[in-house]
Design an enzyme around this catalytic site. Structure first.
Site, PDB file in Angstrom:
ATOM      1  N   HIS A  99       2.144  75.184 -16.617  1.00  0.00           N
ATOM      2  CA  HIS A  99       0.972  75.016 -17.489  1.00  0.00           C
ATOM      3  C   HIS A  99      -0.301  75.404 -16.731  1.00  0.00           C
ATOM      4  O   HIS A  99      -0.392  75.179 -15.517  1.00  0.00           O
ATOM      5  CB  HIS A  99       0.883  73.562 -17.966  1.00  0.00           C
ATOM      6  N   GLU A 168       0.565  80.788 -23.590  1.00  0.00           N
ATOM      7  CA  GLU A 168      -0.672  80.025 -23.761  1.00  0.00           C
ATOM      8  C   GLU A 168      -1.815  80.764 -23.071  1.00  0.00           C
ATOM      9  O   GLU A 168      -2.033  80.580 -21.860  1.00  0.00           O
ATOM     10  CB  GLU A 168      -0.529  78.638 -23.128  1.00  0.00           C
ATOM     11  N   GLY A 174      -7.625  74.439 -25.657  1.00  0.00           N
ATOM     12  CA  GLY A 174      -8.714  73.467 -25.840  1.00  0.00           C
ATOM     13  C   GLY A 174     -10.046  74.058 -26.265  1.00  0.00           C
ATOM     14  O   GLY A 174     -11.038  73.344 -26.332  1.00  0.00           O
TER      15      GLY A 174
HETATM   16  P1  PGA Z   1      -4.531  72.551 -26.968  1.00  0.00           P
HETATM   17  O1  PGA Z   1      -3.577  72.497 -25.682  1.00  0.00           O
HETATM   18  O2  PGA Z   1      -3.627  72.616 -28.173  1.00  0.00           O
HETATM   19  O3  PGA Z   1      -5.329  71.310 -26.912  1.00  0.00           O
HETATM   20  O4  PGA Z   1      -5.343  73.800 -26.826  1.00  0.00           O
HETATM   21  C1  PGA Z   1      -2.414  73.242 -25.578  1.00  0.00           C
HETATM   22  C2  PGA Z   1      -1.794  73.027 -24.220  1.00  0.00           C
HETATM   23  O5  PGA Z   1      -2.525  72.875 -23.246  1.00  0.00           O
HETATM   24  O6  PGA Z   1      -0.563  73.004 -24.091  1.00  0.00           O
END
Ligand code: PGA
Length: 250
Positions: A99, A168, A174
């Protein structure tokens, strides 16, 4: 959506207390409905409350995961850490690795590779996060970065049967910013090609994560190559989480 399981993975990050488990009841009920028998929900709360989550979900179709683990497979003097064996012991079947939060806190591709190998030895399924930052995207380096993350992260990993890729984009996490369905489709296609080239594996599982919410899901669900979503902020609110799941199939 493809026709195998559709994953909804809830990444709670550093949020949640023991009492948060009560906020799962409606999600548990949802999984009992026949309309949703092809979904796979995986909650990844902080490890401090994994056993509470395990108590509530052990007789349900909901699975559990941790958000990271240490790269050493054996017990040892690593204050503040947990290894894959401990994650398995508490009832989790998944672990998020790579992540961007963990990469920011020091996880290199080499460490992630060790973690992946140790977690696989424990028969955990890996949610392997990959993605570029804004500068890399602006400089057209997206796929170069992702290729490196995949090749280094999976060095000497023979099979990807237990790996679920989660694309991602760092700039999307976020931030409320998401790609259009067409742009995301294109990115996912390229990422699939990178994986297929390395593994000759026809159908790698790939999720999207980054600001998924109950509104943009109506656009994101049009990306037919996806196997589901990794959801951060919105997954902590069961109403929003359920809304996302329901709208995916509308
Ligand atoms: P978010 O986070 O949906 O709040 O953007 C996704 C993640 O960090 O896995």
């Amino acid at each position: 959506m493809t026709n195998t399981y559709t994953y909804f993975i809830a990444n709670w990050k550093m949020f949640g207390l023991k009492k948060s488990v009560f906020g799962l009841k409606n999600v548990v009920n949802l999984t009992k409905s026949n309309n949703f028998k092809n979904i796979k929900i995986v909650y990844c709360p902080p490890v401090t409350i994994l056993s509470q989550f395990h108590q509530l979900t052990k007789k349900t179709k909901i699975s559990l995961g941790a958000q990271n683990c240490h790269h050493e497979k054996n017990f040892g003097p690593h204050t503040g850490n947990i290894n894959a064996k401990m994650i398995k012991d508490v009832g989790a079947k998944y672990v998020i690795l790579g992540h961007s939060d963990s990469r920011n806190e020091g996880d290199t591709d080499e460490l992630i590779n060790k973690k992946i190998k140790n977690a696989l030895l424990q028969n955990l399924k890996i949610i392997f996060c990959i993605g570029e930052n804004l500068k890399e995207r602006k400089n057209n380096k997206t796929f170069l970065v992702i290729k490196k993350q995949i090749f280094k992260g999976l060095e000497n990993v023979k099979s990807i049967d237990n790996i679920i890729f989660a694309y991602e984009p760092v700039w999307s996490i976020g931030s409320g910013k998401v790609l259009t369905a067409d742009a995301l489709h294109n990115d996912i296609l390229n990422i699939k090609k990178i994986i297929q080239k390395k593994y000759k594996f026809k159908n790698p599982k790939i999720l999207y994560g980054g600001s998924v919410n109950e509104k943009n899901i109506l656009e994101l669900k049009n990306v037919s190559l996806l196997n589901g979503f990794l959801i951060g902020g919105a997954s902590q609110n069961q109403k929003k989480f359920i809304d996302i799941i329901k709208k995916t199939f509308k």
